[in-house]
Write an enzyme that holds these catalytic residues in place. Sequence first.
Site, PDB file in Angstrom:
ATOM      1  N   ASP A  59       6.259   7.818  -1.567  1.00 19.74           N
ATOM      2  CA  ASP A  59       4.878   8.022  -2.010  1.00 19.74           C
ATOM      3  C   ASP A  59       4.804   8.185  -3.528  1.00 19.74           C
ATOM      4  OD1 ASP A  59       2.133   8.418  -1.820  1.00 19.74           O
ATOM      5  OD2 ASP A  59       2.308  10.541  -1.318  1.00 19.74           O
ATOM      6  N   ASP A  86      -1.913   7.347   3.511  1.00 18.37           N
ATOM      7  CA  ASP A  86      -3.091   7.740   2.718  1.00 18.37           C
ATOM      8  C   ASP A  86      -4.365   7.074   3.227  1.00 18.37           C
ATOM      9  OD1 ASP A  86      -2.406   9.670   0.804  1.00 18.37           O
ATOM     10  OD2 ASP A  86      -1.515   8.188  -0.551  1.00 18.37           O
ATOM     11  N   HIS A 138      -5.402   5.538  -4.709  1.00 15.93           N
ATOM     12  CA  HIS A 138      -5.078   5.696  -3.288  1.00 15.93           C
ATOM     13  C   HIS A 138      -5.760   4.620  -2.444  1.00 15.93           C
ATOM     14  CE1 HIS A 138      -4.055   9.797  -4.795  1.00 15.93           C
ATOM     15  NE2 HIS A 138      -3.063   9.644  -3.933  1.00 15.93           N
TER      16      HIS A 138
END
Length: 352
Positions: free
Chosen positions: A221, A98, A55
């Site tokens: 995503d 994120d 991430h």
Amino acid sequence: FALRMIFGERLLGLMLREAIHALGLHRALPAQLVMEAVPSFADAVGARYMAVPYHNVLHSCDVLQSAFYMLWSMQQGEGQQLPPVARLAFLIAAVVHDVGHPGVNNNILNSMLAPIALIYNDQHPLESMHASLGVQLLLHPPNNFCAKLPASRFRQLRAWLIESVLATDVSQHFEHLEHLNLKISKAQAQKGGMSFGGDEPDADQLDNISLFLKNALHASDIGSTGKSWPLYLTWMQRVFEEFFAQGDREKQQHLEPAPHMDRKVASIPKAQQGFINYLCVPLWATLAELYPHLNFVVEQMKDNVVMLQALEGEQTEAILSLALPTLPAATRLPSPKAARPPAVQTPTDPGT
């Protein structure tokens, strides 16, 4: 990965600026976008992504690329196009979705009563923080390339951004996908498509836009599962390095990790096959009903499942260290093992 080596920290800003230009949003919203501020915004966001295996800011770039391709496909004459402000909201949401991610999921944050869980009352704490921090960074004067948007348009952009980022919480996957499928079925029964309207959509069209953006950002995503095998394998290795680091930490805290986060029991190939077959393929296949250009992503996901099946006899550590002969070493990020997730204790104020 190669572009990151070439452009470094500027990559996110270059991609966002190019996406806005390629989609014609600077012309669709004349005199309303301060394009000179785009790099400042992207740099500020990039600086708040953490050095965790998966991430990180490169994941933001990857999701932005998927979102851009989806919007580009919509412009190829198939199905309805989103209004310009909705397209812009989609791109910004992809960039910030994120930001500030600590490399652990909501479950451990809630279980450990982390500050961020207390702030958001255990309700999508990560996604709530991402959306809040993303808007705060956008509103900082040097970064606000949307400063000249009319107030009503910016309110709508912010609402779509928040809704779509919150929808990246995988716990909402089936609810949102079911709703989208019902909408599509209803439109097909009426021999039409989902209508997004023009610059002034009505209430039903606003609901359609919101629902589409929720599913589209979530699809972007998890869209690395539909990239070519070398790229997908790289992302898969990274996400499991992050999963296993969380599992190790949970064991230290006498918590029970999810099976796919326990390096001693997890089967990476089987876990990923389930994820792709039951979440990724159905979502992207639904979007491909609206925009057939996206069908190739579904086919690539199925090809990746075949490759995963061939890995079922491999040990976990062997899979995590698989070399990628088609991806030169010089274009790869440092080994994810070198990047350790930060402490679970996230800042009390997610904007600091």
